[in-house]
Design a protein around this motif. Structure first.
Motif, PDB file in Angstrom:
ATOM      1  N   ASN A   1       0.824  -1.205   0.000  1.00  0.00           N
ATOM      2  CA  ASN A   1       0.000   0.000   0.000  1.00  0.00           C
ATOM      3  C   ASN A   1       0.858   1.255   0.000  1.00  0.00           C
ATOM      4  O   ASN A   1       0.567   2.224  -0.694  1.00  0.00           O
ATOM      5  CB  ASN A   1      -0.912  -0.001   1.229  1.00  0.00           C
ATOM      6  CG  ASN A   1      -2.066  -0.960   1.049  1.00  0.00           C
ATOM      7  OD1 ASN A   1      -2.113  -1.664   0.045  1.00  0.00           O
ATOM      8  ND2 ASN A   1      -2.965  -0.993   2.001  1.00  0.00           N
ATOM      9  N   ASP A   2       1.948   1.238   0.813  1.00  0.00           N
ATOM     10  CA  ASP A   2       2.847   2.396   0.845  1.00  0.00           C
ATOM     11  C   ASP A   2       3.486   2.624  -0.513  1.00  0.00           C
ATOM     12  O   ASP A   2       3.619   3.763  -0.966  1.00  0.00           O
ATOM     13  CB  ASP A   2       3.930   2.192   1.904  1.00  0.00           C
ATOM     14  CG  ASP A   2       3.353   2.309   3.303  1.00  0.00           C
ATOM     15  OD1 ASP A   2       2.288   2.942   3.423  1.00  0.00           O
ATOM     16  OD2 ASP A   2       3.947   1.761   4.251  1.00  0.00           O
ATOM     17  N   ILE A   3       3.885   1.514  -1.167  1.00  0.00           N
ATOM     18  CA  ILE A   3       4.505   1.654  -2.488  1.00  0.00           C
ATOM     19  C   ILE A   3       3.513   2.258  -3.470  1.00  0.00           C
ATOM     20  O   ILE A   3       3.850   3.147  -4.258  1.00  0.00           O
ATOM     21  CB  ILE A   3       5.011   0.286  -2.982  1.00  0.00           C
ATOM     22  CG1 ILE A   3       6.152  -0.189  -2.075  1.00  0.00           C
ATOM     23  CG2 ILE A   3       5.482   0.362  -4.425  1.00  0.00           C
ATOM     24  CD1 ILE A   3       6.633  -1.568  -2.394  1.00  0.00           C
TER      25      ILE A   3
ATOM     26  N   ILE B   1      -3.830   7.723 -11.167  1.00  0.00           N
ATOM     27  CA  ILE B   1      -3.692   8.097  -9.756  1.00  0.00           C
ATOM     28  C   ILE B   1      -4.902   7.603  -8.969  1.00  0.00           C
ATOM     29  O   ILE B   1      -4.775   7.048  -7.870  1.00  0.00           O
ATOM     30  CB  ILE B   1      -3.559   9.634  -9.618  1.00  0.00           C
ATOM     31  CG1 ILE B   1      -2.242  10.115 -10.200  1.00  0.00           C
ATOM     32  CG2 ILE B   1      -3.638  10.048  -8.161  1.00  0.00           C
ATOM     33  CD1 ILE B   1      -2.195  11.609 -10.402  1.00  0.00           C
ATOM     34  N   LEU B   2      -6.104   7.784  -9.549  1.00  0.00           N
ATOM     35  CA  LEU B   2      -7.320   7.333  -8.860  1.00  0.00           C
ATOM     36  C   LEU B   2      -7.297   5.827  -8.642  1.00  0.00           C
ATOM     37  O   LEU B   2      -7.651   5.344  -7.563  1.00  0.00           O
ATOM     38  CB  LEU B   2      -8.555   7.716  -9.682  1.00  0.00           C
ATOM     39  CG  LEU B   2      -9.218   9.020  -9.294  1.00  0.00           C
ATOM     40  CD1 LEU B   2     -10.389   9.283 -10.198  1.00  0.00           C
ATOM     41  CD2 LEU B   2      -9.675   8.970  -7.852  1.00  0.00           C
ATOM     42  N   ALA B   3      -6.884   5.071  -9.667  1.00  0.00           N
ATOM     43  CA  ALA B   3      -6.826   3.611  -9.526  1.00  0.00           C
ATOM     44  C   ALA B   3      -5.827   3.218  -8.442  1.00  0.00           C
ATOM     45  O   ALA B   3      -6.101   2.340  -7.610  1.00  0.00           O
ATOM     46  CB  ALA B   3      -6.457   2.977 -10.866  1.00  0.00           C
ATOM     47  N   LEU B   4      -4.656   3.894  -8.424  1.00  0.00           N
ATOM     48  CA  LEU B   4      -3.645   3.603  -7.400  1.00  0.00           C
ATOM     49  C   LEU B   4      -4.185   3.900  -6.003  1.00  0.00           C
ATOM     50  O   LEU B   4      -4.012   3.103  -5.069  1.00  0.00           O
ATOM     51  CB  LEU B   4      -2.387   4.440  -7.650  1.00  0.00           C
ATOM     52  CG  LEU B   4      -1.470   3.993  -8.784  1.00  0.00           C
ATOM     53  CD1 LEU B   4      -0.419   5.044  -9.048  1.00  0.00           C
ATOM     54  CD2 LEU B   4      -0.811   2.683  -8.420  1.00  0.00           C
TER      55      LEU B   4
ATOM     56  N   LEU C   1      -5.762   2.796  -0.604  1.00  0.00           N
ATOM     57  CA  LEU C   1      -6.612   3.149   0.532  1.00  0.00           C
ATOM     58  C   LEU C   1      -7.759   2.170   0.714  1.00  0.00           C
ATOM     59  O   LEU C   1      -8.549   2.311   1.645  1.00  0.00           O
ATOM     60  CB  LEU C   1      -7.169   4.569   0.360  1.00  0.00           C
ATOM     61  CG  LEU C   1      -6.147   5.678   0.126  1.00  0.00           C
ATOM     62  CD1 LEU C   1      -6.851   7.015  -0.096  1.00  0.00           C
ATOM     63  CD2 LEU C   1      -5.205   5.782   1.314  1.00  0.00           C
ATOM     64  N   ASP C   2      -7.878   1.195  -0.212  1.00  0.00           N
ATOM     65  CA  ASP C   2      -8.929   0.176  -0.146  1.00  0.00           C
ATOM     66  C   ASP C   2     -10.323   0.796  -0.198  1.00  0.00           C
ATOM     67  O   ASP C   2     -11.176   0.549   0.648  1.00  0.00           O
ATOM     68  CB  ASP C   2      -8.777  -0.680   1.115  1.00  0.00           C
ATOM     69  CG  ASP C   2      -9.534  -1.985   0.955  1.00  0.00           C
ATOM     70  OD1 ASP C   2      -9.825  -2.343  -0.194  1.00  0.00           O
ATOM     71  OD2 ASP C   2      -9.838  -2.630   1.968  1.00  0.00           O
TER      72      ASP C   2
ATOM     73  N   ALA D   1      -0.612  -3.485 -12.418  1.00  0.00           N
ATOM     74  CA  ALA D   1      -0.127  -3.599 -11.038  1.00  0.00           C
ATOM     75  C   ALA D   1      -1.276  -3.456 -10.045  1.00  0.00           C
ATOM     76  O   ALA D   1      -1.376  -4.213  -9.073  1.00  0.00           O
ATOM     77  CB  ALA D   1       0.942  -2.535 -10.770  1.00  0.00           C
ATOM     78  N   VAL D   2      -2.165  -2.481 -10.308  1.00  0.00           N
ATOM     79  CA  VAL D   2      -3.320  -2.279  -9.419  1.00  0.00           C
ATOM     80  C   VAL D   2      -4.205  -3.521  -9.416  1.00  0.00           C
ATOM     81  O   VAL D   2      -4.647  -3.994  -8.354  1.00  0.00           O
ATOM     82  CB  VAL D   2      -4.121  -1.037  -9.856  1.00  0.00           C
ATOM     83  CG1 VAL D   2      -5.434  -0.956  -9.112  1.00  0.00           C
ATOM     84  CG2 VAL D   2      -3.323   0.216  -9.610  1.00  0.00           C
ATOM     85  N   ALA D   3      -4.453  -4.081 -10.610  1.00  0.00           N
ATOM     86  CA  ALA D   3      -5.309  -5.269 -10.706  1.00  0.00           C
ATOM     87  C   ALA D   3      -4.682  -6.440  -9.953  1.00  0.00           C
ATOM     88  O   ALA D   3      -5.387  -7.197  -9.270  1.00  0.00           O
ATOM     89  CB  ALA D   3      -5.529  -5.636 -12.176  1.00  0.00           C
ATOM     90  N   LEU D   4      -3.353  -6.591 -10.031  1.00  0.00           N
ATOM     91  CA  LEU D   4      -2.682  -7.669  -9.300  1.00  0.00           C
ATOM     92  C   LEU D   4      -2.812  -7.472  -7.796  1.00  0.00           C
ATOM     93  O   LEU D   4      -2.999  -8.431  -7.046  1.00  0.00           O
ATOM     94  CB  LEU D   4      -1.204  -7.721  -9.690  1.00  0.00           C
ATOM     95  CG  LEU D   4      -0.882  -8.382 -11.025  1.00  0.00           C
ATOM     96  CD1 LEU D   4       0.611  -8.297 -11.292  1.00  0.00           C
ATOM     97  CD2 LEU D   4      -1.327  -9.828 -11.003  1.00  0.00           C
ATOM     98  N   THR D   5      -2.730  -6.204  -7.334  1.00  0.00           N
ATOM     99  CA  THR D   5      -2.872  -5.938  -5.902  1.00  0.00           C
ATOM    100  C   THR D   5      -4.249  -6.314  -5.401  1.00  0.00           C
ATOM    101  O   THR D   5      -4.400  -6.855  -4.308  1.00  0.00           O
ATOM    102  CB  THR D   5      -2.654  -4.436  -5.619  1.00  0.00           C
ATOM    103  OG1 THR D   5      -1.602  -3.980  -6.437  1.00  0.00           O
ATOM    104  CG2 THR D   5      -2.332  -4.201  -4.176  1.00  0.00           C
ATOM    105  N   LEU D   6      -5.273  -6.010  -6.208  1.00  0.00           N
ATOM    106  CA  LEU D   6      -6.645  -6.219  -5.749  1.00  0.00           C
ATOM    107  C   LEU D   6      -6.995  -7.694  -5.650  1.00  0.00           C
ATOM    108  O   LEU D   6      -7.855  -8.062  -4.854  1.00  0.00           O
ATOM    109  CB  LEU D   6      -7.623  -5.512  -6.707  1.00  0.00           C
ATOM    110  CG  LEU D   6      -7.569  -3.989  -6.658  1.00  0.00           C
ATOM    111  CD1 LEU D   6      -8.411  -3.404  -7.782  1.00  0.00           C
ATOM    112  CD2 LEU D   6      -8.072  -3.492  -5.325  1.00  0.00           C
ATOM    113  N   GLY D   7      -6.337  -8.553  -6.448  1.00  0.00           N
ATOM    114  CA  GLY D   7      -6.708  -9.963  -6.423  1.00  0.00           C
ATOM    115  C   GLY D   7      -7.985 -10.201  -7.195  1.00  0.00           C
ATOM    116  O   GLY D   7      -8.377  -9.382  -8.029  1.00  0.00           O
TER     117      GLY D   7
END
Lengths: 89, 101, 178
Positions: A3-5, A47-50, A55-56, B53-59
């Motif tokens: 999350n920090d990354i 940025i929004l996706a990240l 932040l879940d 990368a985001v998709a991989l994080t979300l599972g």
């Protein structure tokens, strides 16, 4: 830790957006500005996706989808506007 | 570190690198056509890798589907928008940059 | 998260100044769209996604289209200069005003502070926060206030916005200014 990354990556993306803003302000042609704003919009979506993953908050992704649509529409609309007649697509 | 985390970091690094290349290109290249080139290709790849990368994080969940949808959408619309901008520039008779001038 | 917010604030301030100073109106409109995107991102980051969505659609979408239509109907001042000339005294006055307003910022409660006056001393806020789900069955308190408690008010607003939209369409359709 992931999350920090992700948050750090989002911060770097915002810095890149500020860098690209130079081209949007400086020009010199109108198309340069539209192109720079298009790049800024794409980076905004990323940025929004990240942030959504870091932040879940899953509903950020819906907003990102709306931004992506809007960004595309804006670029095409302003390009169309700067041409007197004829299509741009 | 799990393999997923390593993959996320690799994709994120790639995405950041290509977005950086796109930003440098938009600032440094000499005319609108070359800038449209870097904006449509480097920036699309950077955004795509970061979204992977985001998709991989979300599972595996419904958010992942939205991320993939976003990725497909950006892959289609970003080059189209750059094309529209470049074509508008061409219709306005903006001369391409040449080294001898 | 703080760094993202700080960088976004810098971006928004830079776009705001650029919008004010750019000489070409079309350039100002384009940069203003970027301002809207940054502002919407900031709202979303502060967990107000409805405001962020509205800012993006109104600021970057509708306003851009309306301003573009306006400069189609009117003229665009040209010129060689990129930026407007700046009057130093006016800039000084604006800067002083901004500093005065900025001095009030440290007294504001932090974002989401449970001890902020609006949450701790106000019976009205507490009533809405605790009772709105039982009374209306709407999960989001903001939505409950907007659509249930002051439903007629929102209905009136929507009517006004709809009437304005219809009026704009009628005016544009007739094209009296060409």
């Amino acid at each position: 830790m992931v999350n920090d990354i992700l948050l750090g990556a989002a911060a770097v993306f915002v810095v890149l957006v500020i860098v690209v803003l130079y081209r949007a302000v400086r020009g010199p042609t109108m198309q340069d500005r539209v192109l720079a704003v298009n790049v800024i919009g794409t980076n905004t979506v990323v940025i929004l996706a990240l942030l959504s993953a870091a932040l879940d908050v899953p509903y950020f992704l819906d907003i990102a989808l709306v931004y992506a649509l809007l960004n595309f529409l804006m670029a095409v609309a302003i390009s169309k506007f700067t041409v007197e007649r004829g299509g741009v697509m | 570190m799990t393999p997923t985390e390593i993959a996320v970091i690799i994709f994120l690094g790639g995405g950041l690198f290509f977005t950086l290349v796109a930003a440098v290109g938009v600032i440094r290249l000499p005319d609108i056509y070359s800038r449209a080139h870097t904006a449509s290709q480097a920036d699309t790849l950077g955004a795509g890798l970061t979204l992977v990368a985001v998709a991989l994080t979300l599972g595996l969940e419904i958010s992942t589907l939205k991320t993939v949808l976003l990725l497909v959408f950006i892959f289609i619309t970003n080059p189209t928008a750059a094309h529209a901008v470049a074509r508008a520039a061409h219709e306005q008779d903006i001369e391409p940059w040449r080294e001898d001038r | 998260m703080e760094y993202v917010a700080y960088a976004l604030v810098i971006f928004v301030i830079l776009t705001g100044i650029a919008t004010a100073l750019l000489r070409d109106v079309l350039a100002a409109i384009i940069v203003f769209a970027a301002y809207s995107l940054g502002m919407a991102l900031l709202y979303t980051l502060l967990l107000a996604p409805d405001v962020g969505l509205t800012e993006a659609v109104i600021g970057a979408g509708v306003t851009t289209i309306l301003l573009l239509l306006t400069i189609v109907k009117t003229v665009r001042p040209g010129g060689e200069r990129t930026f407007e000339r700046l009057d130093p005294r006016a800039a000084l006055a604006c800067g002083a005003l901004a500093v005065v307003f900025g001095l009030t910022l440290p007294d504001l409660p932090a974002v989401g502070d449970p001890n902020s006056p609006i949450l701790s001393y106000d019976a009205v806020t507490g009533h809405y926060l605790t009772q709105s789900y039982a009374e209306t069955g709407v999960e989001n308190t903001v939505t409950a206030v907007l659509a249930a408690y002051r439903g007629f008010d929102t209905f009136g607003e929507a009517t006004v916005v709809f009437a304005a939209g219809v009026a704009v369409l009628v005016v544009l359709r007739r094209e009296v200014f060409t």
